[in-house]
Design a protein around this motif. Structure first.
Motif, short mmCIF file in Angstrom:
data_model
loop_
_atom_site.label_atom_id
_atom_site.label_comp_id
_atom_site.label_asym_id
_atom_site.label_seq_id
_atom_site.Cartn_x
_atom_site.Cartn_y
_atom_site.Cartn_z
N ASN A 1 3.75 2.63 7.27
CA ASN A 1 2.89 3.53 6.50
C ASN A 1 2.46 2.93 5.16
OD1 ASN A 1 2.59 6.15 8.00
ND2 ASN A 1 4.80 5.87 8.10
N HIS A 2 2.72 1.62 4.98
CA HIS A 2 2.35 0.93 3.73
C HIS A 2 2.92 1.65 2.51
CE1 HIS A 2 -0.41 -1.36 6.25
NE2 HIS A 2 -0.77 -0.21 6.76
N ASP A 3 4.14 2.13 2.69
CA ASP A 3 4.76 2.95 1.64
C ASP A 3 4.95 2.20 0.32
OD1 ASP A 3 6.50 5.25 0.67
OD2 ASP A 3 7.91 3.58 0.60
N VAL A 4 5.31 0.93 0.41
CA VAL A 4 5.58 0.19 -0.83
C VAL A 4 4.30 0.05 -1.66
CG1 VAL A 4 6.23 -2.05 -1.78
CG2 VAL A 4 7.63 -1.01 -0.01
N LEU A 5 3.21 -0.28 -0.98
CA LEU A 5 1.92 -0.40 -1.69
C LEU A 5 1.54 0.94 -2.29
CD1 LEU A 5 -0.64 -1.96 -2.44
CD2 LEU A 5 -1.54 -1.46 -0.17
N PHE A 6 1.67 1.99 -1.49
CA PHE A 6 1.32 3.34 -1.96
C PHE A 6 2.16 3.72 -3.18
CE2 PHE A 6 1.81 7.95 -1.95
CZ PHE A 6 0.51 8.38 -1.80
N THR A 7 3.47 3.47 -3.08
CA THR A 7 4.36 3.88 -4.16
C THR A 7 4.10 3.06 -5.42
OG1 THR A 7 5.98 4.33 -2.43
CG2 THR A 7 6.77 4.45 -4.68
N CYS A 8 3.79 1.79 -5.23
CA CYS A 8 3.51 0.94 -6.40
C CYS A 8 2.25 1.40 -7.13
CB CYS A 8 3.35 -0.52 -5.98
SG CYS A 8 4.92 -1.33 -5.68
N MET A 9 1.37 2.11 -6.44
CA MET A 9 0.16 2.59 -7.10
C MET A 9 0.41 3.88 -7.88
SD MET A 9 -2.87 1.55 -4.45
CE MET A 9 -2.36 2.51 -3.09
N LEU A 10 1.54 4.51 -7.60
CA LEU A 10 1.90 5.73 -8.35
C LEU A 10 2.41 5.32 -9.74
CD1 LEU A 10 3.81 7.64 -5.53
CD2 LEU A 10 1.56 8.20 -6.43
N PRO A 11 2.40 6.25 -10.68
CA PRO A 11 2.88 5.90 -12.04
C PRO A 11 4.40 5.79 -12.11
CG PRO A 11 2.14 8.18 -11.98
CD PRO A 11 1.86 7.62 -10.63
N VAL A 12 4.93 4.78 -11.45
CA VAL A 12 6.38 4.53 -11.47
C VAL A 12 6.61 3.05 -11.77
CG1 VAL A 12 6.94 6.37 -9.85
CG2 VAL A 12 6.47 4.09 -8.98
N LYS A 13 7.82 2.73 -12.21
CA LYS A 13 8.16 1.33 -12.42
C LYS A 13 8.69 0.76 -11.12
CE LYS A 13 9.34 2.05 -17.24
NZ LYS A 13 10.41 2.30 -18.19
N LYS A 14 8.52 -0.53 -10.93
CA LYS A 14 8.95 -1.14 -9.67
C LYS A 14 10.44 -0.98 -9.46
CE LYS A 14 6.80 -4.99 -7.98
NZ LYS A 14 6.34 -6.41 -8.08
N GLU A 15 11.21 -1.10 -10.55
CA GLU A 15 12.66 -1.00 -10.38
C GLU A 15 13.09 0.40 -9.93
OE1 GLU A 15 12.25 -1.39 -14.98
OE2 GLU A 15 11.13 -2.04 -13.24
N GLN A 16 12.26 1.40 -10.28
CA GLN A 16 12.59 2.77 -9.85
C GLN A 16 12.42 2.92 -8.34
OE1 GLN A 16 9.82 4.77 -12.51
NE2 GLN A 16 11.50 5.47 -13.82
N ILE A 17 11.49 2.16 -7.78
CA ILE A 17 11.27 2.21 -6.33
C ILE A 17 12.52 1.70 -5.61
CG2 ILE A 17 9.85 1.30 -4.45
CD1 ILE A 17 7.53 1.13 -6.49
N VAL A 18 13.06 0.61 -6.13
CA VAL A 18 14.28 0.03 -5.54
C VAL A 18 15.43 1.04 -5.65
CG1 VAL A 18 15.97 -1.82 -5.76
CG2 VAL A 18 13.55 -2.30 -6.11
#
Lengths: 279, 217
Positions: free
Chosen positions: B56-73
């Motif tokens: 679902n290309h979730d990482v790309l989608f989430t990186c476009m949201l106003p979040v920091k990359k480390e928060q995704i991890v």
């Protein structure tokens, strides 16, 4: 018009591709067409703006402040629409929206419903069942409902029929009228003819032109011929073979003494000839 | 922000295999079963969720949201941790039930006791180290990283199985019904819990560092 985004000397080096010294400015209420052929560096630049790609050098200033370390704040004010990538294909639109809206401090439900209605979208539709045009409209509805002042569109017209492209053009004109800045990446330059205020032309990772659409097209003329003299040949830019001869670009400044009638060149003519010249 | 990302994981990314694997804790009520396998089932749920993210290309989608990359991890690993703790929570009453329903010793590995519970923490800690740290180098390589992590999980499960037969300390003290040797077992559990915490924190830090240097295309 106030400056929303400044990009200064952006560089990114890959083993097989280099983005070098990309600089430009985006102002409120303007539509900037970001053009170049596939692989020229458009998406790399856009992804760097969104911190998806880490630049090797350069600065990105939002409202005069460097976004490094403040990416999350910057993204609150940016809407990004990327065509060709299906996010959460099996999910219903309202389910995606329910998640997305929680991330934005300035999310406006009324605005979202208005855009969904204007775009004839139903929240109960499943994402993968939407046409390409509808997918872009949904992405736009999401991007616009959190009050983004900068809209970045990555090749949004790929796969759209002419009517949908026209609709998108009208939407972008409306948005620019509301004071939003739009950066529109495409390799289909005809999409920009009617709506772009400025053209950013990138080739092999370098910006070749950054001008108004009028300034960009006024800088060149188009000539058609069957043969050229040697002095004339030195002045042409890119030669295309036609059914009954050739066409080439010349600089507008050379038109008067070129010794051959010339006509106005469209933005697409210019790009095609320049790409041909240096291929 | 982490809470919002967790909501996204739950509503958009979670594969049905993940909650289903939590129910497989009921295998504790089966006699003569290598109970540690239930930990592998949960890692399968985590893997399927990883596949859903990728498709679902979730990482790309989430990186476009106003979040920091480390928060995704952090959110992705925390989501796994919550599932693991939930599994332990579901398993607890089943451990008690097991004691009352099944009186024969387990011939297929560790008894359903506190050591088995602790072993789960150890397995999950190691799983985080191998799977997530590898995954955040290239988030598209879900399968390869699960293959590596799954192999390590199986190795640990087989090692436990072998120890209950071949190592006197494991066979005579750890592999006994509770509350026999409770002090030793609690100490073992504490060590495993400590390792789980350390391995998980190290996984988050390493994965954040790798993901921070990764370009998302």
């Amino acid at each position: 018009m106030s400056v929303i985004l400044e990009v200064e000397n952006l560089c990114k080096f890959y083993p097989s591709f280099r983005l070098e010294g990309v600089s430009f400015t985006l102002r409120a209420g303007t539509i900037t067409g970001f053009v170049g052929r596939n692989g020229a560096g458009k998406s790399t630049t856009l992804y760097a703006l969104l911190s998806l790609v880490q630049p090797d050098a350069g600065n990105i200033l939002y409202r005069g402040e460097n976004i490094r370390g403040r990416e999350a704040v910057f993204k609150q004010r940016v809407g990004f629409v990327s065509a060709g990538v299906s996010f959460y294909a099996k999910q219903k639109l309202h389910r995606i929206t329910d998640v997305v809206k929680t991330f934005y401090g300035e999310w406006n439900d009324t605005l979202y419903r208005r855009y969904m209605q204007a775009f004839a979208l139903d929240g109960n539709q499943v994402f993968e069942k939407l046409s390409n045009g509808m997918k872009i409209k949904f992405a736009l509805a999401l991007a616009l409902s959190h009050n983004a002042e900068l809209l970045i569109l990555d090749e949004p017209t790929g796969g759209l029929d002419p009517v949908s492209r026209e609709e998108l053009a009208e939407i972008l004109l409306d948005l620019a009228g509301q004071g939003k800045a739009v950066l529109f990446s495409t390799h289909i330059i005809s999409d920009l003819d009617r709506i772009a205020d400025r053209i950013l032309y990138i080739k092999n990772g370098r910006i070749l032109a950054d001008d108004t659409l009028q300034g960009f097209t006024d800088a060149y003329r188009l000539v058609q011929y069957q043969t050229l003299t040697e002095p004339q040949r030195k002045k042409i830019i890119g030669e295309l073979r036609l059914k009954d001869g050739y066409s080439a670009l010349i600089k507008a400044a050379d038109a008067a003494d070129f010794g051959m009638p010339s006509v106005c060149a469209g933005a697409e003519d210019i790009m095609v000839h320049i790409e041909k010249e240096r291929a | 922000m982490i809470g919002k990302l967790l909501k996204k994981e739950l509503r958009l990314c979670m594969h049905p295999m993940l909650p289903a694997s939590l129910l497989l804790s009921a295998l504790l009520l089966a006699p003569n079963y290598p109970y540690a396998i239930m930990y592998f089932y949960l890692t399968l749920g985590i893997f399927f969720t990883g596949l859903t993210r990728r498709e679902n290309h979730d990482v790309l989608f989430t990186c476009m949201l106003p979040v920091k990359k480390e928060q995704i991890v952090t959110a992705q690993i925390l989501f796994a941790v919550i599932a693991e703790l939930l599994q332990m929570l579901i398993a607890l009453p089943l451990f008690v039930l097991h004691r009352h329903l099944i009186s024969v010793p387990n011939a297929a590995g560790m008894e359903a006791n506190i050591v088995l519970l602790a072993e789960g923490f150890l397995i999950y800690g190691v799983f985080h180290l191998v799977y997530f740290v590898g995954l955040f180098r290239d988030t598209d390589k879900v399968g390869v990283n699960f293959l590596k992590a799954g192999a390590v999980v199986f190795l640990l499960i087989f090692a436990e199985l072998a120890c209950t037969y071949a190592v006197p300390f494991a066979r005579d003290i750890l592999d006994t019904p509770d509350p026999q040797y409770l002090g030793v077992k609690l100490l073992f559990a504490l060590i495993c819990l400590g390792l789980y915490c350390v391995f998980t924190i190290v996984s988050v830090k390493l994965a954040q560092k790798r993901f921070g240097n990764t370009d998302i295309r």
